[in-house]
Design an enzyme around this catalytic site. Structure first.
Site, short mmCIF file in Angstrom:
data_model
loop_
_atom_site.label_atom_id
_atom_site.label_comp_id
_atom_site.label_asym_id
_atom_site.label_seq_id
_atom_site.Cartn_x
_atom_site.Cartn_y
_atom_site.Cartn_z
N HIS A 1 0.97 -1.11 0.04
CA HIS A 1 0.04 0.06 -0.03
C HIS A 1 1.06 1.15 0.09
CE1 HIS A 1 -3.88 1.94 1.56
NE2 HIS A 1 -3.35 2.75 1.14
N GLU B 1 -2.61 -1.54 -3.15
CA GLU B 1 -3.74 -0.81 -2.73
C GLU B 1 -3.33 0.49 -2.62
OE1 GLU B 1 -5.01 -3.98 0.84
OE2 GLU B 1 -4.23 -2.15 1.37
N HIS C 1 -8.13 -5.71 7.42
CA HIS C 1 -7.75 -4.63 8.61
C HIS C 1 -8.01 -5.32 9.88
CE1 HIS C 1 -6.92 -0.37 9.12
NE2 HIS C 1 -7.31 -0.59 10.37
#
Length: 237
Positions: free
Chosen positions: A43, A70, A190
């Site tokens: 990410h 991401e 998450h």
């Protein structure tokens, strides 16, 4: 079986804290795949405080499993993804100064923008996923954007689970059923960890992929990286 994609941002954070190239994120990706993980996630953020844009390029040649990038689809990010052409791009509505992802997309409000971005990525053969909360309206909105998958933002589930409230998984199970019915693949991520992952997977039988980084790397400090990857895979069986 649900695939495990390991987010290696924390490896890059540790490297960046001292400068140099220890630990090496490319070698870490190789090792994690050799240990059995079915994907690598990164990410990159605009300030490159952990994963750098060059890391994304360097990883392209060594990720032989699924490669998931991401991020918020600003132009710089989109250019990077189109250059690297990973297996999947996951769109996350991060503010530039966000410490970590903290909300899913409003797929109704941002339908036109998301549709344009998704079309561009899909035209290059890149599978798309949208980070969303377990809200039926947002999932129906995701369908209208043309995305291939959604990624359910699981912080709320993790908080409830830690308090002993197993009912916190219900919105996610319902969201996954709706998404599957509407033709969307379902990912999640998450705050999933070794404690809460098995129950989550059991309640979402159509779950295709989980992306786990912070917890997995933290647990590896005590238990060892290879061992922890195997422990996660066991919970996903």
């Amino acid at each position: 079986m649900t695939k495990l994609s390991v987010n290696i941002n924390k490896i890059a954070t540790l490297r960046n804290s001292r400068g140099g190239d220890i630990p090496n994120v490319v070698q870490a990706a190789k090792d994690i795949q050799n240990f059995g993980a079915e994907g690598i996630t990164i990410h990159p953020r605009p300030d490159e405080r952990h994963i750098r844009y060059q890391d994304a390029r360097d990883l392209k040649s060594v990720v032989h499993t699924e490669y998931n990038i991401e991020g918020n689809p600003i132009k710089k990010f989109m250019d990077l993804v189109l250059e690297v052409e990973p297996t999947q791009v996951t769109l996350v509505p991060d503010a530039e100064d966000a410490i970590t992802s903290n909300a899913g997309w409003n797929t109704i409000k941002h339908k036109e923008f998301l549709s344009e971005v998704i079309t561009e990525f899909k035209n290059h053969g890149i599978r798309t996923s949208i980070f969303v909360d377990p809200d039926p309206v947002m999932i129906e909105g995701a369908v209208a954007t043309g995305t291939d998958r959604i990624e359910l933002y699981t912080e709320s589930y993790a908080v409830h689970f830690a308090k002993g409230n197993l009912n916190g998984v219900r919105p996610y199970a319902e969201a996954a059923r709706l998404a599957t019915k509407l033709g969307l693949g379902v990912n999640a991520g998450h705050d999933l960890n070794l404690e809460n992952l098995r129950y989550f997977k059991e309640q979402l039988p159509t779950l295709l992929e989980v992306s786990i980084g912070h917890a997995l790397i933290s647990e590896s400090l005590y238990l060892g990286l290879e061992n922890v990857v195997q422990m996660y895979l066991e919970r996903l069986k």
